[in-house]
Design a protein around this motif. Structure first.
Motif, mmCIF file in Angstrom:
data_model
loop_
_atom_site.group_PDB
_atom_site.id
_atom_site.type_symbol
_atom_site.label_atom_id
_atom_site.label_comp_id
_atom_site.label_asym_id
_atom_site.label_seq_id
_atom_site.Cartn_x
_atom_site.Cartn_y
_atom_site.Cartn_z
ATOM 1 N N ILE A 200 3.277 81.037 -39.822
ATOM 2 C CA ILE A 200 2.687 82.272 -39.673
ATOM 3 C C ILE A 200 3.805 83.345 -39.678
ATOM 4 O O ILE A 200 3.817 84.326 -40.564
ATOM 5 N N LEU A 201 4.876 83.077 -39.313
ATOM 6 C CA LEU A 201 6.139 83.740 -39.428
ATOM 7 C C LEU A 201 7.070 83.279 -40.533
ATOM 8 O O LEU A 201 7.394 81.923 -40.530
ATOM 9 N N SER A 202 7.469 84.008 -41.542
ATOM 10 C CA SER A 202 8.297 83.411 -42.518
ATOM 11 C C SER A 202 8.802 84.596 -43.104
ATOM 12 O O SER A 202 8.525 85.872 -42.881
ATOM 13 N N PRO A 203 9.706 84.794 -44.155
ATOM 14 C CA PRO A 203 10.262 85.759 -44.811
ATOM 15 C C PRO A 203 9.254 86.741 -45.650
ATOM 16 O O PRO A 203 9.573 87.809 -45.708
ATOM 17 N N ALA A 204 8.082 86.154 -45.694
ATOM 18 C CA ALA A 204 6.799 86.957 -46.606
ATOM 19 C C ALA A 204 6.101 87.669 -45.398
ATOM 20 O O ALA A 204 5.298 88.634 -45.680
ATOM 21 N N SER A 205 6.248 87.489 -44.032
ATOM 22 C CA SER A 205 5.577 88.074 -43.191
ATOM 23 C C SER A 205 5.717 89.511 -42.960
ATOM 24 O O SER A 205 6.509 90.056 -43.247
ATOM 25 N N GLU A 206 4.381 90.288 -42.486
ATOM 26 C CA GLU A 206 4.627 91.653 -42.357
ATOM 27 C C GLU A 206 4.121 91.853 -40.932
ATOM 28 O O GLU A 206 3.188 91.276 -40.191
ATOM 29 N N VAL A 207 5.276 92.624 -40.111
ATOM 30 C CA VAL A 207 5.070 92.836 -38.856
ATOM 31 C C VAL A 207 4.571 94.112 -38.430
ATOM 32 O O VAL A 207 5.145 95.109 -39.044
ATOM 33 N N TYR A 208 3.439 94.171 -37.543
ATOM 34 C CA TYR A 208 2.897 95.468 -37.400
ATOM 35 C C TYR A 208 2.964 95.841 -35.803
ATOM 36 O O TYR A 208 2.221 95.180 -35.172
ATOM 37 N N ILE A 209 3.817 96.909 -35.279
ATOM 38 C CA ILE A 209 3.924 97.383 -34.097
ATOM 39 C C ILE A 209 4.075 98.676 -34.064
ATOM 40 O O ILE A 209 4.919 99.498 -34.284
ATOM 41 N N PRO A 210 2.933 99.512 -33.891
ATOM 42 C CA PRO A 210 2.729 100.834 -34.001
ATOM 43 C C PRO A 210 3.450 101.382 -33.103
ATOM 44 O O PRO A 210 3.006 101.581 -31.831
ATOM 45 N N SER A 211 4.605 102.310 -33.142
ATOM 46 C CA SER A 211 5.686 102.794 -32.195
ATOM 47 C C SER A 211 5.655 104.118 -32.119
ATOM 48 O O SER A 211 6.051 104.732 -33.203
ATOM 49 N N ALA A 212 5.845 104.707 -31.030
ATOM 50 C CA ALA A 212 5.875 106.199 -31.050
ATOM 51 C C ALA A 212 7.596 106.355 -30.881
ATOM 52 O O ALA A 212 8.141 107.390 -31.295
ATOM 53 N N LYS A 213 8.175 105.166 -30.520
ATOM 54 C CA LYS A 213 9.702 105.216 -30.137
ATOM 55 C C LYS A 213 10.140 103.777 -30.074
ATOM 56 O O LYS A 213 9.554 102.777 -29.548
ATOM 57 N N VAL A 214 11.279 103.612 -30.848
ATOM 58 C CA VAL A 214 11.793 102.074 -30.901
ATOM 59 C C VAL A 214 13.452 102.370 -30.466
ATOM 60 O O VAL A 214 14.058 103.204 -30.965
ATOM 61 N N THR A 215 13.676 101.512 -29.351
ATOM 62 C CA THR A 215 15.001 101.586 -28.598
ATOM 63 C C THR A 215 15.512 100.280 -28.683
ATOM 64 O O THR A 215 15.241 99.182 -28.255
ATOM 65 N N PRO A 216 16.485 100.122 -29.664
ATOM 66 C CA PRO A 216 17.431 98.690 -29.389
ATOM 67 C C PRO A 216 18.022 98.464 -27.989
ATOM 68 O O PRO A 216 18.196 99.436 -27.392
ATOM 69 N N ARG A 217 17.900 97.300 -27.685
ATOM 70 C CA ARG A 217 18.229 96.934 -26.348
ATOM 71 C C ARG A 217 19.603 96.662 -26.345
ATOM 72 O O ARG A 217 20.322 96.987 -24.839
ATOM 73 N N THR A 218 20.328 96.251 -27.372
ATOM 74 C CA THR A 218 22.009 96.195 -27.268
ATOM 75 C C THR A 218 22.515 97.015 -28.321
ATOM 76 O O THR A 218 21.836 97.390 -29.280
ATOM 77 N N GLU A 219 23.978 97.045 -28.449
ATOM 78 C CA GLU A 219 24.624 97.494 -29.365
ATOM 79 C C GLU A 219 24.446 96.853 -30.739
ATOM 80 O O GLU A 219 24.405 97.333 -31.873
ATOM 81 N N HIS A 220 24.397 95.312 -30.535
ATOM 82 C CA HIS A 220 24.254 94.381 -31.653
ATOM 83 C C HIS A 220 22.791 94.753 -32.374
ATOM 84 O O HIS A 220 22.627 94.798 -33.571
ATOM 85 N N ALA A 221 21.528 94.932 -31.451
ATOM 86 C CA ALA A 221 20.393 95.136 -32.177
ATOM 87 C C ALA A 221 20.408 96.612 -32.738
ATOM 88 O O ALA A 221 19.652 96.663 -33.867
ATOM 89 N N LYS A 222 21.103 97.659 -32.414
ATOM 90 C CA LYS A 222 21.224 98.937 -33.127
ATOM 91 C C LYS A 222 21.666 98.682 -34.459
ATOM 92 O O LYS A 222 21.157 99.525 -35.500
ATOM 93 N N LYS A 223 22.343 97.588 -34.707
ATOM 94 C CA LYS A 223 22.683 97.715 -36.063
ATOM 95 C C LYS A 223 21.531 97.155 -37.186
ATOM 96 O O LYS A 223 21.590 97.449 -38.460
ATOM 97 N N GLY A 224 20.459 96.538 -36.463
ATOM 98 C CA GLY A 224 19.377 96.165 -37.425
ATOM 99 C C GLY A 224 18.231 96.886 -37.133
ATOM 100 O O GLY A 224 17.168 96.575 -37.439
ATOM 101 N N LEU A 225 18.497 98.392 -36.402
ATOM 102 C CA LEU A 225 17.248 99.007 -36.184
ATOM 103 C C LEU A 225 16.410 99.471 -37.187
ATOM 104 O O LEU A 225 15.358 99.484 -37.279
ATOM 105 N N LYS A 226 16.994 99.665 -38.400
ATOM 106 C CA LYS A 226 16.305 100.182 -39.666
ATOM 107 C C LYS A 226 15.386 99.212 -40.200
ATOM 108 O O LYS A 226 14.516 99.570 -41.092
#
Length: 361
Positions: A200-226
């Motif tokens: 079910i999870l693969s490079p073709a998968s689509e992730v739907y998380i409707p968010s009013a705000k997304v906050t990276p938990r770490t500095e490393h996660a901030k690099k992948g925020l977009k």
């Protein structure tokens, strides 16, 4: 045909709606008792009676939905509650419950050390029972049990779990009630570690998380925020990233998140009661052999007890007080199922916007 009509064509109802109690016999899984449930929709899932009534396996028409870690199903006696010892017996699976006194990072608070994700997922269920209820031609399976997370001189919390699955529906619902059995006010943290895996999870998968705000938990996660919503190729050098989401609720104050794989025409939706589960964590791990997306409703943040108290997300239960949590897991069969989740929420948002404009006038 409905259930009552179909019964005329079988000798045993297990042909139609099956639940089997099994005991594993090999390796570190030896002695573990599980229930295997299969209904007429093509959905199958297991309930681990010896590990917090969690769900290691979920499949639909033979396709797997969860992520099984390298340690696999492991008996509770191998649990190491120190620091990151949890990972030595972390099956992951489709669902691992974390809590009840801590969920998230290991920490020390008021002189006591707490290991990663707490104890409840390694506690065998007491009062464990299950039955097939035949009501008005619409049968359902109900599984119940309780886990006591308690020790002398410390907080005493009980989790009572109910899992219900209907005859032809491609879904099941978990309803949990956590009660403070002690005589002092108790801290309480819980997180539902739902782990979506291949195929079910693969490079073709689509992730739907409707968010009013997304906050990276770490500095490393901030690099992948977009690219928090993108799935990549399995990478042996990938370092996990985690994000806090402020879910956009529907009209019932429920959150809806999903992962869909268009190559398989299959996906999974979670419907979450946001009244009690007012936090949501996304765990993104695109590692080779460790390829998993965690969709994790919670009642607090997960960076330690002191941090949760400081940011105001820590929950408390008075003596005898209970908190109730409800999550429905729903199989998505085809693009239309996936798009309908988005459409329903977008329609509600638009209707609310129009109502607000009219009220201003």
């Amino acid at each position: 045909m409905n259930y009552n009509d179909e019964k005329k064509y079988v000798g045993n109802r297990n042909q139609l709606f099956q639940i089997k109690k099994v005991k594993l016999q090999e390796g570190k899984a030896r002695g573990v008792t599980m229930l295997e449930v299969a209904n007429r929709s093509g959905m199958q899932f297991d309930v681990n009676a010896d590990r917090g009534m969690d769900i290691p396996f979920l499949s639909f028409n033979g396709e797997n939905f969860g992520y099984i870690s390298p340690c696999g199903v492991t008996a509770p006696e191998y649990f190491d509650d120190r620091e990151l010892g949890f990972l030595k017996s972390f099956t992951a699976g489709f669902l691992t419950t974390c809590g009840l006194k801590i969920a998230g990072a290991p920490c020390e608070y008021e002189g006591k050390a707490y290991g990663l994700h707490g104890n409840v997922s390694h506690i065998p269920a007491a009062e464990f029972r299950y039955e097939l209820v035949e009501t008005d031609g619409s049968p359902y399976i109900e599984i119940q049990g309780s886990m006591l997370d308690a020790e002398i001189f410390q907080d005493k919390l009980t989790l009572k779990r109910n899992i219900r699955c209907c005859y032809r529906e491609k879904e099941f619902t978990i309803t949990d009630r956590v009660t403070n059995e002690g005589y002092k006010k108790a801290r309480h943290m819980i997180l539902y570690h739902c782990n979506i895996g291949y195929p079910i999870l693969s490079p073709a998968s689509e992730v739907y998380i409707p968010s009013a705000k997304v906050t990276p938990r770490t500095e490393h996660a901030k690099k992948g925020l977009k690219e928090w919503y993108k799935t990549q190729q399995a990478d042996p050098d990938y370092e996990e990233m985690c994000y806090y989401h402020k879910l956009i609720p529907d009209g019932n104050n429920h959150g809806h998140v999903a992962v869909y794989n268009p190559e398989r025409n299959l996906g999974i939706e979670m419907e979450i009661d946001l009244v009690a589960l007012d936090h949501f964590v996304q765990w993104k791990m695109m590692g080779a052999g460790e390829y998993v997306m965690g969709l994790e409703p919670a009642n607090t943040t997960i960076d330690g007890i002191e941090d949760a108290i400081k940011n105001g997300s820590m929950k408390y239960l008075e003596p005898g007080e209970s908190a109730e949590y409800r999550i429905t897991f729903r199989i998505l069969e085809g693009r239309e199922d996936f798009e309908n989740i988005k459409k329903r929420l977008n329609d509600e948002i638009e209707n609310n916007r129009k109502e607000n404009e009219n009220n201003k006038e």
